[in-house]
Design a protein around this motif. Structure first.
Motif, short mmCIF file in Angstrom:
data_model
loop_
_atom_site.label_atom_id
_atom_site.label_comp_id
_atom_site.label_asym_id
_atom_site.label_seq_id
_atom_site.Cartn_x
_atom_site.Cartn_y
_atom_site.Cartn_z
N HIS A 279 10.24 6.51 4.47
CA HIS A 279 10.68 6.76 5.89
C HIS A 279 11.91 5.79 6.24
N GLN A 280 12.46 4.89 5.06
CA GLN A 280 13.29 3.99 5.31
C GLN A 280 14.50 4.66 5.80
N GLU A 281 15.00 5.87 5.67
CA GLU A 281 16.09 6.41 6.00
C GLU A 281 16.23 6.44 7.75
N GLN A 282 14.93 6.29 8.34
CA GLN A 282 14.94 6.34 9.79
C GLN A 282 15.09 4.72 10.38
N VAL A 283 15.11 3.85 9.44
CA VAL A 283 15.46 2.14 9.72
C VAL A 283 16.35 1.91 8.81
N MET B 292 8.78 4.17 11.81
CA MET B 292 9.90 3.20 12.14
C MET B 292 9.50 1.73 12.79
N ALA B 293 8.34 1.69 13.60
CA ALA B 293 7.92 0.52 14.04
C ALA B 293 7.23 -0.25 12.91
N ALA B 294 6.45 0.39 12.31
CA ALA B 294 5.84 -0.32 10.84
C ALA B 294 6.91 -0.85 10.02
N ARG B 295 8.01 -0.33 9.92
CA ARG B 295 9.21 -0.73 9.08
C ARG B 295 9.75 -1.93 9.73
N LEU B 296 9.83 -1.92 10.82
CA LEU B 296 10.55 -3.28 11.67
C LEU B 296 9.65 -4.20 11.52
N ARG C 262 7.56 -5.01 9.01
CA ARG C 262 7.71 -5.51 7.78
C ARG C 262 9.21 -6.28 7.61
N LEU C 263 10.21 -5.67 8.02
CA LEU C 263 11.35 -6.09 7.90
C LEU C 263 11.55 -7.64 8.42
N TYR C 264 11.26 -7.65 9.87
CA TYR C 264 11.36 -8.67 10.41
C TYR C 264 10.50 -10.02 9.97
N GLU C 265 9.23 -9.59 9.75
CA GLU C 265 8.28 -10.55 8.93
C GLU C 265 8.90 -10.97 7.76
N CYS D 235 -2.32 8.38 17.47
CA CYS D 235 -1.87 7.72 18.62
C CYS D 235 -1.97 6.44 18.89
N LYS D 236 -3.20 5.78 18.58
CA LYS D 236 -3.65 4.38 18.75
C LYS D 236 -3.03 3.56 17.80
N THR D 237 -2.90 4.25 16.74
CA THR D 237 -1.89 3.26 15.62
C THR D 237 -0.52 3.21 15.95
N PHE D 238 0.13 4.36 16.60
CA PHE D 238 1.44 4.23 17.26
C PHE D 238 1.57 3.10 18.05
N PHE D 239 0.66 2.85 19.06
CA PHE D 239 0.71 1.88 20.10
C PHE D 239 0.67 0.58 19.44
N GLN D 240 -0.40 0.40 18.60
CA GLN D 240 -0.59 -0.98 17.79
C GLN D 240 0.54 -1.43 17.20
N THR D 241 1.17 -0.48 16.46
CA THR D 241 2.08 -0.98 15.47
C THR D 241 3.53 -1.27 16.51
N VAL D 242 3.72 -0.43 17.70
CA VAL D 242 5.04 -0.93 18.33
C VAL D 242 4.36 -2.01 19.03
N TYR D 243 3.50 -2.62 19.65
CA TYR D 243 3.07 -3.56 20.39
C TYR D 243 3.26 -4.88 19.62
N ASN D 244 2.55 -4.48 18.22
CA ASN D 244 2.47 -5.62 17.41
C ASN D 244 4.03 -6.13 17.13
N PHE D 245 4.92 -5.31 17.03
CA PHE D 245 6.27 -5.59 16.89
C PHE D 245 7.01 -6.22 17.88
N VAL D 246 6.48 -5.89 19.02
CA VAL D 246 6.98 -6.41 20.51
C VAL D 246 6.68 -7.85 20.48
N TYR D 247 5.41 -8.19 20.08
CA TYR D 247 4.89 -9.57 20.08
C TYR D 247 5.78 -10.21 19.06
#
Length: 406
Positions: A39-43, A69-73, A75-78, A119-131
């Motif tokens: 999915h890297q083409e999305q980020v 997208m959130a999971a890739r962000l 990984r990249l930022y870490e 859906c839960k995985t989505f929120f977990q992944t996005v919120y972890n990136f926000v943090y």
């Protein structure tokens, strides 16, 4: 631990010189062509000698966020944080949007198919990136050119520097689709001047780039046509010094002020109405203002509030009020509980109904349940804030690693 102790003075400096959020920590970043991600083409990734940029790349969907997208962000930022060869990082969007928020149509589909774990995985992944972004150690820049809404604000406003343009449009319209402002919204909205955050959250009103600068949501302003110059300038930097990055941004910045029609000139009226304790009292104050002064602003604001889900309005107000006294991690944990309660539909189907009416069928005639503010009980609202039951895990954020001295 020794490394964290050595970084502590710099972390304190970043807190003083940062913005709405604290910063912290430090991956190994491979060139983008070696990152094996279907999915890297999305980020996308743009690399310079001492910096990296993440490019949200779903322009046909206004760069709406998906779990991938959130999971890739993440990984990249870490990885970039740990790579000592990288001085600072950036994020931007492709097309006419930075990010329109979560892909609510996809979430709507998953809920209707009973795929709540996704859906839960989505929120977990996005919120972890926000943090992650809210506790990021290295200087980071988000270029908020175009539409920046909901979760799109959540993955950018935690950053140290937020550059807005004459094309930026910001809003948190979740209550209008039967949801609540999330991804850290209860943290950054509650810290705006006066009760502006409550106003923005309950009405979904838009702010432009100039207004974002004026109220503190953004740090730098530039005309869209100057963005290539800014990126070129930043690309030549060979530093991890946040003051150097800030000075480079300032060289292309413009001194701007909201025009006379801006809602920011109504902060006194906003405070008078939106400082009240309940949504009902806020509505009464606006109705009184409209009747006494024939104020168009009161009428327009009332209309926006009455279009929103009554349940969402009450939950949103309580969430913002609690956010005033909580750090980012606690705000995200509370928002996660609320989000899971919305997708469970145990109290109401307003989220699916709102998305259907506004984003799927687009008849703009949602049938809210409960339909009126007076029908929303305290128990309905409070149930969204309670700790999750024994069969459900709370949001697990790495606070002990990223904020050991907080």
């Amino acid at each position: 631990m020794q490394r964290l102790k050595l970084l502590s003075p710099l972390k304190q400096s970043l807190r003083r010189n940062g913005s709405l959020f604290n910063q912290t920590r430090t991956g190994f970043a491979l060139p983008s062509y070696t990152l094996l991600d279907c999915h890297q083409e999305q980020v996308l990734v743009e690399g310079r000698a001492k910096s990296r940029a993440a490019v949200l790349n779903r322009p046909s969907s206004l760069n709406a966020l998906t779990t991938d997208m959130a999971a890739r962000l993440n990984r990249l930022y870490e990885s970039w944080e740990e790579n000592t060869d990288i001085g600072f990082v950036m994020m931007k969007g492709s097309g006419k949007a930075f990010c329109s928020g979560a892909d609510m149509v996809l979430l709507h589909q998953l809920i209707n198919e009973g795929k709540l774990e996704e859906c839960k995985t989505f929120f977990q992944t996005v919120y972890n990136f926000v943090y992650l972004l809210g506790t990021y150690f290295k200087p980071n820049v988000a270029i908020l050119d175009g539409i920046t809404m909901g979760g799109g604000a959540g993955i950018s406003l935690p950053g140290m520097y937020r550059v807005v343009t004459d094309k930026t449009v910001f809003a948190t319209p979740e209550a209008q689709i039967g949801f609540h402002p999330d991804a850290g919204a209860s943290y950054y909205l509650s810290r705006l001047p006066g009760y502006l955050g409550e106003y923005l959250a309950l009405t979904g009103e838009k702010l432009n780039g100039v207004e974002m600068i004026a109220c503190g949501l953004a740090t730098h302003y530039s005309l869209k046509e100057r963005l290539p110059l800014i990126e070129e300038r930043l690309g030549k930097l060979n530093t991890d010094d946040h003051t150097v990055v800030e000075n480079s941004l300032a060289q292309y910045g413009d001194l701007v002020y909201p025009d006379r029609r801006s809602v920011l000139h109504k902060l006194e009226r906003i405070d008078k109405c939106f400082s009240l304790d309940t949504v009902e009292e806020i509505v009464d104050a606006l109705e009184q203002g409209a009747a006494e002064s024939f104020d168009d602003w009161c009428c327009t604001t009332l209309k926006k509030i009455k279009e929103a889900s009554p349940l969402s309005l009450k939950i949103t107000l309580q969430s913002i009020r609690e956010g005033r006294f909580q750090p980012l991690d606690q705000c995200l944990a509370r928002e996660y509980r609320i989000s899971l309660n919305f997708i469970s539909k145990q109290v109401s189907n307003d989220l699916c109904e709102g998305v259907r009416a506004r984003l799927v069928d687009k008849d703009f005639a949602p049938k809210w349940d409960p339909p009126h503010l007076e029908d929303v009980t305290k128990d309905m609202v409070d149930s969204h804030f309670l700790p999750l039951d024994e069969f459900e895990s709370e949001l697990n954020l790495p606070t002990s690693v990223r904020e050991p001295y907080a």
